[in-house]
Write a protein that holds these residues in place. Structure first.
Motif, PDB file in Angstrom:
ATOM      1  N   LYS A  86       1.049  -1.205  -0.019  1.00 43.22           N
ATOM      2  CA  LYS A  86       0.166   0.046  -0.108  1.00 43.22           C
ATOM      3  C   LYS A  86       0.977   1.199   0.064  1.00 43.22           C
ATOM      4  O   LYS A  86       1.818   1.233   0.815  1.00 43.22           O
ATOM      5  CB  LYS A  86      -0.900   0.109   1.231  1.00 43.22           C
ATOM      6  CG  LYS A  86      -1.983   1.141   1.216  1.00 43.22           C
ATOM      7  CD  LYS A  86      -2.757   1.012   2.432  1.00 43.22           C
ATOM      8  CE  LYS A  86      -3.964   1.943   2.332  1.00 43.22           C
ATOM      9  NZ  LYS A  86      -4.933   1.920   3.280  1.00 43.22           N
ATOM     10  N   GLY A  87       0.590   2.284  -1.006  1.00 45.03           N
ATOM     11  CA  GLY A  87       1.292   3.361  -0.893  1.00 45.03           C
ATOM     12  C   GLY A  87       2.437   3.352  -2.040  1.00 45.03           C
ATOM     13  O   GLY A  87       3.013   4.596  -2.220  1.00 45.03           O
ATOM     14  N   HIS A 145       3.967   4.103  -5.514  1.00 46.29           N
ATOM     15  CA  HIS A 145       3.641   5.063  -6.532  1.00 46.29           C
ATOM     16  C   HIS A 145       3.932   4.535  -7.911  1.00 46.29           C
ATOM     17  O   HIS A 145       5.092   4.033  -8.143  1.00 46.29           O
ATOM     18  CB  HIS A 145       3.993   6.270  -6.221  1.00 46.29           C
ATOM     19  CG  HIS A 145       3.474   7.422  -6.846  1.00 46.29           C
ATOM     20  ND1 HIS A 145       4.414   7.830  -8.162  1.00 46.29           N
ATOM     21  CD2 HIS A 145       2.587   8.339  -6.877  1.00 46.29           C
ATOM     22  CE1 HIS A 145       3.924   9.106  -8.563  1.00 46.29           C
ATOM     23  NE2 HIS A 145       2.569   9.094  -7.927  1.00 46.29           N
ATOM     24  N   ARG A 171      -4.812   2.891  -2.952  1.00 43.54           N
ATOM     25  CA  ARG A 171      -5.613   4.384  -2.985  1.00 43.54           C
ATOM     26  C   ARG A 171      -6.216   4.458  -4.276  1.00 43.54           C
ATOM     27  O   ARG A 171      -5.617   4.269  -5.393  1.00 43.54           O
ATOM     28  CB  ARG A 171      -4.532   5.369  -2.613  1.00 43.54           C
ATOM     29  CG  ARG A 171      -4.216   5.275  -1.391  1.00 43.54           C
ATOM     30  CD  ARG A 171      -3.651   6.720  -0.706  1.00 43.54           C
ATOM     31  NE  ARG A 171      -3.161   6.648   0.600  1.00 43.54           N
ATOM     32  CZ  ARG A 171      -1.951   7.185   0.772  1.00 43.54           C
ATOM     33  NH1 ARG A 171      -1.329   7.705  -0.270  1.00 43.54           N
ATOM     34  NH2 ARG A 171      -1.276   6.837   1.929  1.00 43.54           N
ATOM     35  N   LYS A 172      -7.574   5.278  -4.386  1.00 46.83           N
ATOM     36  CA  LYS A 172      -8.105   5.560  -5.570  1.00 46.83           C
ATOM     37  C   LYS A 172      -7.474   6.949  -5.806  1.00 46.83           C
ATOM     38  O   LYS A 172      -7.194   7.594  -5.103  1.00 46.83           O
ATOM     39  CB  LYS A 172      -9.651   5.710  -5.217  1.00 46.83           C
ATOM     40  CG  LYS A 172     -10.273   4.379  -5.228  1.00 46.83           C
ATOM     41  CD  LYS A 172     -11.998   4.945  -5.072  1.00 46.83           C
ATOM     42  CE  LYS A 172     -12.730   3.692  -5.035  1.00 46.83           C
ATOM     43  NZ  LYS A 172     -12.667   2.633  -4.963  1.00 46.83           N
ATOM     44  N   GLY A 173      -7.678   7.218  -7.396  1.00 44.39           N
ATOM     45  CA  GLY A 173      -6.784   8.507  -7.722  1.00 44.39           C
ATOM     46  C   GLY A 173      -7.432   8.984  -9.084  1.00 44.39           C
ATOM     47  O   GLY A 173      -8.272   8.161  -9.663  1.00 44.39           O
ATOM     48  N   ASP A 198      -6.812   6.872 -12.456  1.00 42.87           N
ATOM     49  CA  ASP A 198      -7.102   5.449 -12.285  1.00 42.87           C
ATOM     50  C   ASP A 198      -7.632   4.905 -13.711  1.00 42.87           C
ATOM     51  O   ASP A 198      -7.499   4.146 -14.294  1.00 42.87           O
ATOM     52  CB  ASP A 198      -7.734   5.215 -11.117  1.00 42.87           C
ATOM     53  CG  ASP A 198      -6.941   5.171  -9.829  1.00 42.87           C
ATOM     54  OD1 ASP A 198      -5.730   5.374  -9.964  1.00 42.87           O
ATOM     55  OD2 ASP A 198      -7.636   4.835  -8.892  1.00 42.87           O
TER      56      ASP A 198
END
Length: 167
Positions: A97-98, A100, A127-129, A132
């Motif tokens: 998680k995290g 990039h 994470r949603k971005g 995406d």
């Protein structure tokens, strides 16, 4: 020309044609959905780094490519999030998680010999971005271009990017 306005100007005895497309016209042309059952996939050559930086363009010169190649069969409507999940299948350490993922298209420069790079977006594991759902097609990817993905582990901040803007 689908409603696009054209300007014709004369400069130094040469005719110049310039096409301007309004924002409304861009919105009128949504991406055509791709039927993945009927459409043959393309071979996407993906090059990754795990230091947060993209490959140097000289690594693509004279028929050479970086050694970190992944070959993915996909379609032009593949999203950055979908491509992220395919990369994570191959690199378990990128599943944290995290982590990039910064995406760039590497393409042949038609004006000069060599390649150019165009950063197109980024995603993050867990994470949603906003990028995406961005597709290859929406970023003018052409078959034969390469995809370069700079992967940054979660414990290190990604290098500053021209696409990142403070809000």
């Amino acid at each position: 020309m689908g409603g696009a306005r054209r300007d014709i100007r004369q400069r130094r005895g040469k005719m110049a044609v310039e096409s301007r497309v309004t924002q409304e016209e861009i919105k009128k042309e949504p991406e055509k959905p791709i039927d993945r059952e009927k459409t043959c996939p393309l071979l996407l050559r993906v090059f990754t780094t795990n230091n947060g930086r993209h490959h140097r363009m000289d690594e693509f010169s004279r028929g050479n490519v970086p050694s970190s190649e992944l070959q993915i069969y996909t379609w032009m409507d593949a999203t950055l999030k979908e491509l992220t999940s395919l990369v994570k299948e191959v690199y378990p350490e990128a599943r944290k998680k995290g982590t990039h993922f910064n995406f760039a298209i590497v393409f042949t420069d038609l004006k000069r010999p060599g390649y150019r790079v165009k950063e197109i977006g980024s995603t993050m594991s867990g994470r949603k971005g906003t990028d995406d759902s961005m597709t290859l097609q929406s970023q003018k990817f052409q078959i034969g271009d390469y995809l370069d993905i700079a992967i940054t582990p979660p414990n290190r901040a990604p290098p500053p990017s021209s696409r990142m803007r403070p809000y």
